[in-house]
Design a protein around this motif. Structure first.
Motif, PDB file in Angstrom:
ATOM      1  N   LYS A   1      -3.596  35.247 -13.577  1.00  0.00           N
ATOM      2  CA  LYS A   1      -3.305  36.135 -12.703  1.00  0.00           C
ATOM      3  C   LYS A   1      -3.822  37.496 -12.892  1.00  0.00           C
TER       4      LYS A   1
ATOM      5  N   GLU B   1      -6.828  38.220 -10.189  1.00  0.00           N
ATOM      6  CA  GLU B   1      -6.714  38.321  -7.857  1.00  0.00           C
ATOM      7  C   GLU B   1      -5.584  39.799  -8.194  1.00  0.00           C
TER       8      GLU B   1
ATOM      9  N   GLU C   1      -8.563  42.282  -7.488  1.00  0.00           N
ATOM     10  CA  GLU C   1      -8.328  42.316  -5.950  1.00  0.00           C
ATOM     11  C   GLU C   1      -8.043  43.159  -5.027  1.00  0.00           C
ATOM     12  N   TYR C   2      -6.245  42.652  -5.648  1.00  0.00           N
ATOM     13  CA  TYR C   2      -5.646  43.804  -4.817  1.00  0.00           C
ATOM     14  C   TYR C   2      -5.771  44.715  -5.111  1.00  0.00           C
TER      15      TYR C   2
ATOM     16  N   ARG D   1      -9.594  32.821   0.453  1.00  0.00           N
ATOM     17  CA  ARG D   1      -8.844  33.098  -0.571  1.00  0.00           C
ATOM     18  C   ARG D   1      -9.355  32.465  -1.669  1.00  0.00           C
ATOM     19  N   THR D   2     -10.034  31.150  -1.406  1.00  0.00           N
ATOM     20  CA  THR D   2     -10.571  30.847  -2.848  1.00  0.00           C
ATOM     21  C   THR D   2     -12.790  30.775  -2.739  1.00  0.00           C
TER      22      THR D   2
ATOM     23  N   ASP E   1     -14.553  37.929  -2.370  1.00  0.00           N
ATOM     24  CA  ASP E   1     -12.936  38.214  -2.575  1.00  0.00           C
ATOM     25  C   ASP E   1     -12.567  39.307  -1.718  1.00  0.00           C
TER      26      ASP E   1
END
Length: 485
Positions: free
Chosen positions: A72, A75, A78-79, A105-106, A110
């Motif tokens: 996890k 992602e 990325e945020y 999202r995929t 990104d």
């Protein structure tokens, strides 16, 4: 009162008050500009914190983050990347250039930064991360030409050290594998490695689920510190300055010259019937008017610089500073007449009281505030205050005059009741606070030392010599030059 004293007050008070209005406008404009800049920065900081709140909202619910518990962080990275970049842009009052808008999202990318596609690869191990980039390039063959990759900043730094020959504890095989992958990435993308693969704002460890909350807190603290630094810089940029003082003096010179020219032309018409608009002026008339105008400009420049210094260094209100400057100029002229034997000691003192009366009235209104001064003793209070102006402007130049003033002031004060004495003590405290600032305002050597002191301070802080303003002419060129884009 002698006629020349009246002319002294009439010819100086109006231009000085006009100069005071001008300087007050300059000061208010600077203060207003600072207020607007500080308010804009406060709004920018609020927007930056909102961007970080979006990151916190995302990481606050791990169930909605893609991947297994051990993946996890991809992602999450990325945020954090997009959120921190947006927050930094908001803080700098720039349009945010990092976004998820228009990105699936995929999708192969990104997020986008400045309109360029970015793929984030947060893989455990530097060599493994490079392999994931190669796998992505094999699947999306043109991605490396149009976009770029983000990897943890600690892994990126490690790769650069390896390329320099600093391999640390890594095995020979690992070092060789990393170098080979770097070369292959450069070949496939047609870019230098540092363009094709760039460092993220985070390390690999910082975006793990058990660590990311602390990471976001560190970023928020950094933003707060940066904001305070920016706000301090805004305060510094809007402090009174030598350059602005010179600007005030120059503007005051122009205003006073215009007032002097207009007054002189009107007096010529009144006294001699000569109308400048009908060609009545001779060469001698123009020389006379031009000389008076030039003198007015010089006097205006000095008054402008002095009022600027008093309003910003002594915290005087502009009308008070203007009246003070008028009184100082008038007293300087009276003192010169006294030393030249043109007027007696009593005439100097009496004329000085009238010359300083405007300053006394304006100063009383400015400083006394809500203090009630009984009308029957108002003259005594104003007389005492005018005496303070005379003593302040003459200083030690005429000891017998100041002694005579002290004697008069003692008689005046002794006649006042307790309440009025209390108000007078308040006024005197203000004068004592001013010290020799009035003298400093007219001292050209002091203003020159201000420039010298600022140069020494700049050099002490390592400012490049090419960026220094080393003379008044340098400051003048800078102030009148084109605005920086």
């Amino acid at each position: 009162m002698p006629a020349n004293t009246t002319s002294r007050v009439d010819s100086s008070a109006i231009p000085d008050q006009a100069t005071g209005i001008l300087v007050d406008a300059i000061n208010h404009a600077r203060t207003a500009a600072e207020g607007a800049a500080q308010a804009a920065q406060d709004n920018a900081f609020t927007d930056a914190m909102r961007a970080m709140d979006e990151v916190r909202k995302f990481i606050g619910d791990p169930s909605k983050i893609l991947g297994r518990t051990d993946t996890k962080h991809g992602e999450v990275a990325e945020y954090v990347e997009v959120g921190v970049r947006r927050a930094r842009d908001f803080l700098a009052q720039s349009m945010p250039n990092a976004t998820f808008d228009g990105v699936g999202r995929t999708a192969p990318m990104d997020y986008r930064i400045g309109g360029i596609d970015v793929q984030s690869k947060f893989i455990n191990g530097t060599n493994n991360g490079l392999q994931h980039i190669l796998d992505h390039l094999d699947k999306y063959k043109d991605f490396g030409k149009d976009g770029f990759y983000h990897i943890p900043k600690d892994q990126h730094a490690q790769i650069l050290e390896i390329l320099k020959g600093n391999t640390g504890d890594l095995s020979v095989n690992t070092v060789r594998a990393i170098k080979e992958k770097v070369e292959l990435i450069e070949t496939l993308t047609g870019k230098p490695f540092t363009d094709a693969v760039q460092p993220s704002v985070s390390t690999y460890a910082e975006v793990q689920l058990g660590k990311v909350d602390e990471t976001v807190g560190h970023h928020e603290q950094d933003l707060k510190q940066q904001n305070e630094s920016i706000k301090n810089q805004i305060r510094t940029e809007h402090e009174p300055s030598l350059g602005e003082g010179l600007k005030a003096a120059g503007s005051a010179a122009a205003v006073t010259a215009a007032l002097t020219l207009t007054t002189k032309l009107w007096k010529k018409y009144q006294k001699e019937g000569k109308n400048v608009f009908t060609g009545d002026f001779t060469a001698d008339d123009w020389r006379e008017v031009g000389l008076d105008t030039a003198k007015g400009a010089v006097g205006g420049a000095l008054a402008g610089g002095a009022i600027y210094a008093l309003t910003n260094s002594a915290d005087m209100a502009a009308p008070f500073a203007s009246a003070f400057v008028t009184a100082a100029k008038g007293m300087a002229s009276l003192a010169a007449d006294y030393h030249a034997g043109k007027i007696s000691l009593d005439e100097l003192v009496d004329s000085g009281m009238f010359v300083c009366s405007e300053a006394a009235i304006v100063g009383l209104a400015t400083i006394a505030g809500q203090t009630l001064i009984p009308v029957p003793v108002l003259g005594a209070v104003l007389g005492s205050f005018a005496g303070k102006f005379i003593a302040s402007t003459l200083g030690k130049k005429a000891r017998e005059v100041t002694d005579r003033m002290a004697e008069r002031m003692n008689r005046i004060v002794s006649a006042l009741d307790a309440e009025v004495r209390k108000a007078l003590r308040k006024l005197e405290a203000e004068f004592n606070r001013l010290g020799d600032l009035a003298k400093a305002a007219f001292d050209l050597s002091v203003n020159t030392r201000l420039l010298e002191t600022s140069l020494a301070l700049a050099r002490a802080h390592g400012v490049n010599e090419s960026q220094l303003l080393k003379s008044v002419s340098d400051v003048d060129i800078f102030m009148n030059g084109p605005m920086n884009p």
